[in-house]
Design an enzyme around this catalytic site. Structure first.
Site, mmCIF file in Angstrom:
data_model
loop_
_atom_site.group_PDB
_atom_site.id
_atom_site.type_symbol
_atom_site.label_atom_id
_atom_site.label_comp_id
_atom_site.label_asym_id
_atom_site.label_seq_id
_atom_site.Cartn_x
_atom_site.Cartn_y
_atom_site.Cartn_z
ATOM 1 N N ASP A 179 0.842 -1.203 0.000
ATOM 2 C CA ASP A 179 0.000 0.000 0.000
ATOM 3 C C ASP A 179 0.877 1.252 0.000
ATOM 4 O O ASP A 179 0.880 2.012 0.960
ATOM 5 C CB ASP A 179 -0.967 0.001 1.204
ATOM 6 C CG ASP A 179 -0.262 -0.049 2.557
ATOM 7 O OD1 ASP A 179 0.899 -0.535 2.629
ATOM 8 O OD2 ASP A 179 -0.855 0.403 3.555
ATOM 9 N N HIS A 199 9.607 -0.334 8.563
ATOM 10 C CA HIS A 199 8.793 -1.532 8.776
ATOM 11 C C HIS A 199 8.847 -2.525 7.602
ATOM 12 O O HIS A 199 9.209 -3.686 7.761
ATOM 13 C CB HIS A 199 7.322 -1.145 8.968
ATOM 14 C CG HIS A 199 7.058 -0.224 10.097
ATOM 15 N ND1 HIS A 199 7.145 -0.599 11.406
ATOM 16 C CD2 HIS A 199 6.675 1.086 10.118
ATOM 17 C CE1 HIS A 199 6.827 0.419 12.187
ATOM 18 N NE2 HIS A 199 6.541 1.457 11.437
HETATM 19 C C1 BDR Z 1 2.710 -0.599 8.617
HETATM 20 O O1 BDR Z 1 1.622 0.311 8.420
HETATM 21 C C2 BDR Z 1 1.901 1.176 7.342
HETATM 22 O O2 BDR Z 1 1.769 2.495 7.750
HETATM 23 C C3 BDR Z 1 3.321 0.927 6.925
HETATM 24 O O3 BDR Z 1 3.478 1.026 5.525
HETATM 25 C C4 BDR Z 1 3.627 -0.457 7.424
HETATM 26 O O4 BDR Z 1 3.300 -1.434 6.461
HETATM 27 C C5 BDR Z 1 3.367 -0.293 9.942
HETATM 28 O O5 BDR Z 1 2.481 -0.477 10.994
HETATM 29 CA CA CA Z 2 2.843 -0.812 4.155
#
Ligand code: BDR
Ligand code: CA
Length: 316
Positions: A9, A241
């Protein structure tokens, strides 16, 4: 060679992970599937096409889900304070990108690609789990045909990031995540226990950008407001992340793990919480029984992970 479908995303940290997958010499990126989360699916899909164009990525983009698997769940606002209004840190991105989309919805792209490469494809999913859950719903046999599944999501022994107990990707579609985590396939869960301690400083990124080519410089630009956002919890740095999930694919030895059945709380104040029943622990009969043992990351060698990201992004 690791054959990968990247379900994403984009998303600032998603963008770094995409460049990592594109540039790693042992990864063959077969496709990019999009999902809502950091922005609407229209926006995340446009962003995927934008990054594909800017970074000259051959893999096709297939547009995926724009709503939760249970359509009665209420909509939530987009996390514009984290990823900007356009999902890419509010840098200039054209409204439309003149590149074709794959004609299939993401879940069908996943099914077809897994069936065409039995036993070979790893699904790396770093957004809400809706596309993977839809693929399982339409074709449950794919569970035995994938090589593996690696997700960025969840939290086990640390707090969440959208509620005290829930992480964004799981909280955004808990029912889908529970379907994915209880299916008879091997899931590696790369959650906040390891991603929240893997932080890249603004200066580390700036040095990478100075040493790197135009794609790395673009990554640096689109990450600036994301780093600003993290200012309330970490100093001049960002959590990477989604890249952690990609690093697990090629360097699992950099992670410590526990195994067991994982369930997702669906509803109530703990909506979206991920809970592991550790293998070897005995409990009275309960809601974790009879589900596959998954792998949950609980430790990480963050410095080595960051170094691997750096060397991969600079390897062009
Ligand atoms: C996840 O949530 C999204 O904001 C980031 O892309 C990552 O996949 C972190 O909690
Ligand atoms: Ca993400």
């Amino acid at each position: 060679m690791h054959k990968v479908i990247y379900d994403t995303d984009p998303g600032v940290d998603d963008a770094m992970a995409l460049l990592f997958l594109h540039r790693h010499s042992e990864i063959d990126l077969l496709g990019i599937t999009t999902v809502f989360g950091n922005a609407s699916v229209e926006t995340t899909t446009r962003n995927a096409l934008f990054l594909k164009r800017e970074w000259d990525i051959a893999a096709p983009v297939a547009k995926g889900a724009g709503v939760t698997i249970d359509p009665s769940r209420p909509d939530r606002p987009w996390p514009t304070v984290v990823h900007g209004h356009n999902g890419l840190g509010d840098i200039d991105v054209p409204e439309t990108i003149d590149l074709p989309l794959d004609s299939r919805p993401a879940h069908q792209f996943i099914i077809d690609t897994v069936r065409a490469n039995p036993g070979e494809v790893t699904l790396v999913a770093v957004g809400r789990m809706t596309n993977l859950a839809l693929a399982l719903r339409h074709d449950p046999e794919i569970a035995s045909l994938v090589k593996g599944v690696i997700i960025m999501g969840g939290n086990f022994y640390v707090p969440g990031n959208v509620s005290p107990v829930a992480e964004a990707n799981i909280h955004g579609d808990p029912e889908a995540a529970d379907i994915v985590l209880t299916a008879p396939w091997k899931v590696v869960v790369v959650g906040l226990d390891v991603t929240a301690v893997t932080v890249m400083t603004r200066s580390y990124l700036a040095e990478m950008a100075a040493a790197g080519d135009a794609p790395v410089k673009l990554l640096d630009r689109l990450s600036q407001s994301y780093i600003d956002f993290y200012g309330h919890i970490i100093d001049e740095a960002m959590m990477v992340h989604d890249s952690c999930a990609c690093v697990y694919l090629v360097a699992p030895e950099l992670f410590e793990t526990r195994s067991g059945a994982v369930r997702v709380v669906c509803g109530g104040i703990a909506d979206g919480q991920t809970i592991l029943k550790p293998d070897g622990r005995r409990f009275p009969p309960g809601d974790w029984d009879g589900y596959p043992s998954q792998i949950v990351c609980t430790g990480i060698q963050s410095v080595k992970v960051l170094d691997l990201i750096r060397s991969t992004l600079l390897s062009a």
